[in-house]
Design a protein around this motif. Structure first.
Motif, PDB file in Angstrom:
ATOM      1  N   ASP A 167       2.667  11.572   0.659  1.00 32.65           N
ATOM      2  CA  ASP A 167       3.328  10.321   0.297  1.00 32.65           C
ATOM      3  C   ASP A 167       4.571  10.521  -0.558  1.00 32.65           C
ATOM      4  O   ASP A 167       5.186   9.544  -0.989  1.00 32.65           O
ATOM      5  CB  ASP A 167       2.335   9.382  -0.394  1.00 32.65           C
ATOM      6  CG  ASP A 167       1.277   8.878   0.574  1.00 32.65           C
ATOM      7  OD1 ASP A 167       1.645   8.533   1.716  1.00 32.65           O
ATOM      8  OD2 ASP A 167       0.090   8.849   0.208  1.00 32.65           O
ATOM      9  N   ILE A 178      10.820   6.230  -0.145  1.00 34.77           N
ATOM     10  CA  ILE A 178      10.368   5.348   0.920  1.00 34.77           C
ATOM     11  C   ILE A 178      11.617   5.045   1.735  1.00 34.77           C
ATOM     12  O   ILE A 178      12.589   4.503   1.208  1.00 34.77           O
ATOM     13  CB  ILE A 178       9.735   4.058   0.383  1.00 34.77           C
ATOM     14  CG1 ILE A 178       8.505   4.376  -0.463  1.00 34.77           C
ATOM     15  CG2 ILE A 178       9.382   3.121   1.539  1.00 34.77           C
ATOM     16  CD1 ILE A 178       7.880   3.165  -1.141  1.00 34.77           C
ATOM     17  N   GLN A 189       0.835  -1.202   0.000  1.00 33.85           N
ATOM     18  CA  GLN A 189       0.000   0.000   0.000  1.00 33.85           C
ATOM     19  C   GLN A 189       0.868   1.249   0.000  1.00 33.85           C
ATOM     20  O   GLN A 189       0.576   2.223  -0.703  1.00 33.85           O
ATOM     21  CB  GLN A 189      -0.929  -0.001   1.208  1.00 33.85           C
ATOM     22  CG  GLN A 189      -2.018  -1.033   1.136  1.00 33.85           C
ATOM     23  CD  GLN A 189      -2.840  -1.114   2.413  1.00 33.85           C
ATOM     24  OE1 GLN A 189      -2.474  -0.564   3.443  1.00 33.85           O
ATOM     25  NE2 GLN A 189      -3.966  -1.804   2.339  1.00 33.85           N
ATOM     26  N   GLN A 190       1.938   1.206   0.786  1.00 30.71           N
ATOM     27  CA  GLN A 190       2.855   2.340   0.846  1.00 30.71           C
ATOM     28  C   GLN A 190       3.498   2.573  -0.528  1.00 30.71           C
ATOM     29  O   GLN A 190       3.619   3.707  -0.981  1.00 30.71           O
ATOM     30  CB  GLN A 190       3.921   2.048   1.901  1.00 30.71           C
ATOM     31  CG  GLN A 190       4.753   3.219   2.306  1.00 30.71           C
ATOM     32  CD  GLN A 190       5.639   2.879   3.507  1.00 30.71           C
ATOM     33  OE1 GLN A 190       5.896   1.719   3.815  1.00 30.71           O
ATOM     34  NE2 GLN A 190       6.097   3.891   4.180  1.00 30.71           N
ATOM     35  N   VAL A 240       9.042   3.305   6.327  1.00 34.14           N
ATOM     36  CA  VAL A 240       8.632   1.937   6.616  1.00 34.14           C
ATOM     37  C   VAL A 240       8.538   1.810   8.128  1.00 34.14           C
ATOM     38  O   VAL A 240       9.501   2.068   8.841  1.00 34.14           O
ATOM     39  CB  VAL A 240       9.635   0.913   6.038  1.00 34.14           C
ATOM     40  CG1 VAL A 240       9.276  -0.506   6.458  1.00 34.14           C
ATOM     41  CG2 VAL A 240       9.712   1.043   4.521  1.00 34.14           C
ATOM     42  N   SER A 286       7.809   8.802   2.757  1.00 32.31           N
ATOM     43  CA  SER A 286       7.190   7.859   3.680  1.00 32.31           C
ATOM     44  C   SER A 286       8.260   7.024   4.360  1.00 32.31           C
ATOM     45  O   SER A 286       9.384   6.907   3.874  1.00 32.31           O
ATOM     46  CB  SER A 286       6.155   6.980   2.974  1.00 32.31           C
ATOM     47  OG  SER A 286       6.761   6.191   1.995  1.00 32.31           O
TER      48      SER A 286
END
Length: 184
Positions: free
Chosen positions: A173, A143, A6-7, A178, A176
């Motif tokens: 976003d 990310i 989803q990320q 983890v 982001s």
């Protein structure tokens, strides 16, 4: 679908906005990040103090503990680094090596964002900001996955940076973190 998937999907969606954001918008986001880190540094330092206490209890080596530790002076240096990145020329759109082929075809290389960049790094909260700033300036979504020892610091600073992005109209976003600290 896993949280990481989803990320990744949210990050991919953010690439379409960031890739066309333009220099002024990216610089505004970087300056907003610097501002929020300055204004709310106490929150970041508090989260970092929890990480440092847990690391000491776990027996972290002094050199690693030093890398983990934030101080007001270190935060000021990090903020200065973000402002320096904002002041750099925008690398996106620059054309290199333009040439005309014998048949008249003009060929050149234009710098474009890669898209989504995933970065894994050790327990150094400053890297969270440095990596995000460089990705943002180059039009790339990131990310980030820091070491488990800095998870509280990283969660705090990632949320602050995401708030800064929202404040200038960019998708949160674009940056982001983890949240899962396991190796699996």
């Amino acid at each position: 679908m896993t949280a990481l998937q989803q990320q990744g999907q949210a990050a991919k969606a953010a690439t379409y906005v960031l890739a066309t954001a333009g220099t002024a918008k990216k610089n505004a986001a970087l300056n907003a990040i610097a501002d929020v880190l300055t204004e709310r540094q106490a929150e970041w330092l508090s989260a970092n103090a929890e990480d440092v206490a847990a690391a000491k209890e776990a027996g972290m080596r002094p050199a690693m503990l030093d890398r983990l530790t934030l101080t007001p002076e270190r935060v000021a240096g990090i903020v200065d680094g973000v402002r320096q990145v904002a002041a750099l020329p925008d690398p996106i759109g620059k054309v290199d090596k333009m040439e005309t082929r014998p048949n008249g075809l003009i060929i050149g290389r234009r710098r474009v964002p890669l898209g989504v960049i995933a970065i894994i790094f050790e327990a150094r909260p400053n890297v969270t900001v440095d990596a995000a700033a460089l990705c943002l300036k180059s039009g790339n979504v990131c990310i980030l996955r820091g070491g488990k020892e800095a998870i509280r610091s990283n969660r705090c600073v990632a949320e602050l940076m995401r708030q800064a992005l929202r404040s200038v109209g960019l998708p949160e976003d674009c940056i982001s973190l983890v949240q899962d600290t396991s190796h699996e």
